[in-house]
Design a protein around this motif. Structure first.
Motif, PDB file in Angstrom:
ATOM      1  N   ARG A  77     -39.837 -43.721 -73.446  1.00  0.00           N
ATOM      2  CA  ARG A  77     -38.914 -44.821 -73.709  1.00  0.00           C
ATOM      3  C   ARG A  77     -39.676 -45.943 -74.385  1.00  0.00           C
ATOM      4  O   ARG A  77     -40.871 -46.104 -74.214  1.00  0.00           O
ATOM      5  CB  ARG A  77     -38.315 -45.325 -72.411  1.00  0.00           C
ATOM      6  CG  ARG A  77     -37.347 -44.373 -71.805  1.00  0.00           C
ATOM      7  CD  ARG A  77     -36.709 -44.886 -70.569  1.00  0.00           C
ATOM      8  NE  ARG A  77     -37.038 -46.284 -70.307  1.00  0.00           N
ATOM      9  CZ  ARG A  77     -36.654 -46.959 -69.268  1.00  0.00           C
ATOM     10  NH1 ARG A  77     -35.931 -46.389 -68.355  1.00  0.00           N
ATOM     11  NH2 ARG A  77     -36.977 -48.215 -69.089  1.00  0.00           N
ATOM     12  N   SER A  78     -38.951 -46.757 -75.134  1.00  0.00           N
ATOM     13  CA  SER A  78     -39.595 -47.848 -75.863  1.00  0.00           C
ATOM     14  C   SER A  78     -39.890 -49.042 -74.948  1.00  0.00           C
ATOM     15  O   SER A  78     -40.691 -49.894 -75.299  1.00  0.00           O
ATOM     16  CB  SER A  78     -38.713 -48.304 -77.016  1.00  0.00           C
ATOM     17  OG  SER A  78     -37.528 -48.877 -76.512  1.00  0.00           O
ATOM     18  N   ASP A  97     -31.579 -49.776 -79.962  1.00  0.00           N
ATOM     19  CA  ASP A  97     -30.752 -49.816 -81.176  1.00  0.00           C
ATOM     20  C   ASP A  97     -30.476 -51.250 -81.608  1.00  0.00           C
ATOM     21  O   ASP A  97     -30.576 -51.592 -82.784  1.00  0.00           O
ATOM     22  CB  ASP A  97     -29.422 -49.080 -80.953  1.00  0.00           C
ATOM     23  CG  ASP A  97     -29.596 -47.593 -80.826  1.00  0.00           C
ATOM     24  OD1 ASP A  97     -30.534 -47.049 -81.449  1.00  0.00           O
ATOM     25  OD2 ASP A  97     -28.810 -46.965 -80.100  1.00  0.00           O
ATOM     26  N   ARG A  98     -30.136 -52.066 -80.643  1.00  0.00           N
ATOM     27  CA  ARG A  98     -29.839 -53.463 -80.941  1.00  0.00           C
ATOM     28  C   ARG A  98     -31.084 -54.199 -81.435  1.00  0.00           C
ATOM     29  O   ARG A  98     -31.018 -55.014 -82.355  1.00  0.00           O
ATOM     30  CB  ARG A  98     -29.288 -54.133 -79.695  1.00  0.00           C
ATOM     31  CG  ARG A  98     -28.819 -55.525 -79.910  1.00  0.00           C
ATOM     32  CD  ARG A  98     -28.177 -56.061 -78.663  1.00  0.00           C
ATOM     33  NE  ARG A  98     -27.796 -57.443 -78.839  1.00  0.00           N
ATOM     34  CZ  ARG A  98     -27.384 -58.219 -77.887  1.00  0.00           C
ATOM     35  NH1 ARG A  98     -27.272 -57.752 -76.663  1.00  0.00           N
ATOM     36  NH2 ARG A  98     -27.057 -59.462 -78.128  1.00  0.00           N
ATOM     37  N   ALA A 102     -40.536 -52.579 -91.440  1.00  0.00           N
ATOM     38  CA  ALA A 102     -39.338 -52.535 -90.587  1.00  0.00           C
ATOM     39  C   ALA A 102     -38.853 -51.099 -90.425  1.00  0.00           C
ATOM     40  O   ALA A 102     -38.455 -50.688 -89.327  1.00  0.00           O
ATOM     41  CB  ALA A 102     -38.243 -53.417 -91.170  1.00  0.00           C
ATOM     42  N   LEU A 103     -38.893 -50.317 -91.496  1.00  0.00           N
ATOM     43  CA  LEU A 103     -38.507 -48.903 -91.405  1.00  0.00           C
ATOM     44  C   LEU A 103     -39.467 -48.128 -90.491  1.00  0.00           C
ATOM     45  O   LEU A 103     -39.053 -47.253 -89.726  1.00  0.00           O
ATOM     46  CB  LEU A 103     -38.469 -48.265 -92.792  1.00  0.00           C
ATOM     47  CG  LEU A 103     -37.329 -48.708 -93.697  1.00  0.00           C
ATOM     48  CD1 LEU A 103     -37.518 -48.130 -95.094  1.00  0.00           C
ATOM     49  CD2 LEU A 103     -35.989 -48.319 -93.131  1.00  0.00           C
ATOM     50  N   HIS A 104     -40.743 -48.469 -90.580  1.00  0.00           N
ATOM     51  CA  HIS A 104     -41.741 -47.814 -89.711  1.00  0.00           C
ATOM     52  C   HIS A 104     -41.463 -48.152 -88.244  1.00  0.00           C
ATOM     53  O   HIS A 104     -41.466 -47.248 -87.381  1.00  0.00           O
ATOM     54  CB  HIS A 104     -43.150 -48.269 -90.106  1.00  0.00           C
ATOM     55  CG  HIS A 104     -44.193 -47.861 -89.127  1.00  0.00           C
ATOM     56  ND1 HIS A 104     -44.626 -46.571 -88.994  1.00  0.00           N
ATOM     57  CD2 HIS A 104     -44.880 -48.579 -88.202  1.00  0.00           C
ATOM     58  CE1 HIS A 104     -45.545 -46.513 -88.043  1.00  0.00           C
ATOM     59  NE2 HIS A 104     -45.715 -47.722 -87.538  1.00  0.00           N
ATOM     60  N   VAL A 105     -41.202 -49.418 -87.945  1.00  0.00           N
ATOM     61  CA  VAL A 105     -40.904 -49.818 -86.566  1.00  0.00           C
ATOM     62  C   VAL A 105     -39.632 -49.116 -86.078  1.00  0.00           C
ATOM     63  O   VAL A 105     -39.573 -48.638 -84.948  1.00  0.00           O
ATOM     64  CB  VAL A 105     -40.787 -51.354 -86.462  1.00  0.00           C
ATOM     65  CG1 VAL A 105     -40.223 -51.776 -85.121  1.00  0.00           C
ATOM     66  CG2 VAL A 105     -42.138 -52.005 -86.700  1.00  0.00           C
ATOM     67  N   ARG A 106     -38.642 -49.029 -86.951  1.00  0.00           N
ATOM     68  CA  ARG A 106     -37.392 -48.343 -86.603  1.00  0.00           C
ATOM     69  C   ARG A 106     -37.658 -46.881 -86.235  1.00  0.00           C
ATOM     70  O   ARG A 106     -37.147 -46.363 -85.244  1.00  0.00           O
ATOM     71  CB  ARG A 106     -36.419 -48.429 -87.766  1.00  0.00           C
ATOM     72  CG  ARG A 106     -35.124 -47.699 -87.539  1.00  0.00           C
ATOM     73  CD  ARG A 106     -34.229 -47.861 -88.762  1.00  0.00           C
ATOM     74  NE  ARG A 106     -32.956 -47.217 -88.545  1.00  0.00           N
ATOM     75  CZ  ARG A 106     -32.492 -46.206 -89.281  1.00  0.00           C
ATOM     76  NH1 ARG A 106     -33.201 -45.773 -90.281  1.00  0.00           N
ATOM     77  NH2 ARG A 106     -31.332 -45.681 -89.007  1.00  0.00           N
ATOM     78  N   ILE A 115     -39.539 -46.711 -82.808  1.00  0.00           N
ATOM     79  CA  ILE A 115     -38.735 -47.041 -81.642  1.00  0.00           C
ATOM     80  C   ILE A 115     -37.618 -46.040 -81.404  1.00  0.00           C
ATOM     81  O   ILE A 115     -37.380 -45.605 -80.284  1.00  0.00           O
ATOM     82  CB  ILE A 115     -38.168 -48.472 -81.775  1.00  0.00           C
ATOM     83  CG1 ILE A 115     -39.294 -49.488 -81.654  1.00  0.00           C
ATOM     84  CG2 ILE A 115     -37.106 -48.741 -80.722  1.00  0.00           C
ATOM     85  CD1 ILE A 115     -38.870 -50.906 -81.837  1.00  0.00           C
ATOM     86  N   LEU A 116     -36.925 -45.664 -82.475  1.00  0.00           N
ATOM     87  CA  LEU A 116     -35.765 -44.789 -82.314  1.00  0.00           C
ATOM     88  C   LEU A 116     -36.106 -43.308 -82.425  1.00  0.00           C
ATOM     89  O   LEU A 116     -35.298 -42.459 -82.053  1.00  0.00           O
ATOM     90  CB  LEU A 116     -34.674 -45.144 -83.320  1.00  0.00           C
ATOM     91  CG  LEU A 116     -34.113 -46.553 -83.204  1.00  0.00           C
ATOM     92  CD1 LEU A 116     -33.046 -46.775 -84.248  1.00  0.00           C
ATOM     93  CD2 LEU A 116     -33.584 -46.830 -81.806  1.00  0.00           C
ATOM     94  N   GLY A 117     -37.265 -43.025 -82.941  1.00  0.00           N
ATOM     95  CA  GLY A 117     -37.691 -41.624 -83.063  1.00  0.00           C
ATOM     96  C   GLY A 117     -37.218 -40.919 -84.265  1.00  0.00           C
ATOM     97  O   GLY A 117     -36.553 -41.245 -85.134  1.00  0.00           O
TER      98      GLY A 117
END
Length: 124
Positions: free
Chosen positions: A14-15, A21-22, A115-119, A122-124
């Protein structure tokens, strides 16, 4: 002892965020909102320092800023992330109108890439 982060199916970690998502949507929206603000505030300094910033370049800056604001409000949609990437590409193409727009395009493309990398993390 078991790993407290491995309580998801398949053992995925888990993150640690209450609503990942939010959080990711907020990151994308904040990035786009900041980009819109910087673009609009950059018009006058570019005109004073950078020289010839014509009407088409100013119109492109305003159009991209409006697109950023509209996309920032639509980050919950699946198409918003690819559209944000397209905005970064359009800003890079605006570098053909003025060199300083290319510089801003490179900076914000790097920020958007992060930002895409963090997304993805976090979201996988």
């Amino acid at each position: 002892m078991t790993d407290p982060g491995a309580d998801r199916p398949g053992g995925a970690r888990r993150s640690g965020l209450r609503d990942p998502d939010r959080a990711v949507r907020g990151l994308g929206a904040g990035t786009l909102a900041l980009e819109a603000l910087v673009l609009l505030l950059a018009i006058q300094p570019i005109r004073l320092v950078g020289g010839d910033l014509g009407g088409p370049a100013i119109a492109a800056i305003v159009a991209l800023a409006v697109a950023c604001v509209l996309l920032a409000g639509q980050m919950k949609r699946r198409w918003a992330w690819p559209a944000g990437t397209a905005v970064q590409g359009a800003l890079l193409l605006c570098g053909l109108l003025h060199w300083s727009l290319l510089v801003l395009g490179v900076i914000f493309a790097l920020v958007w890439g992060y930002a895409l990398h963090v997304r993805r993390v976090i979201l996988g």
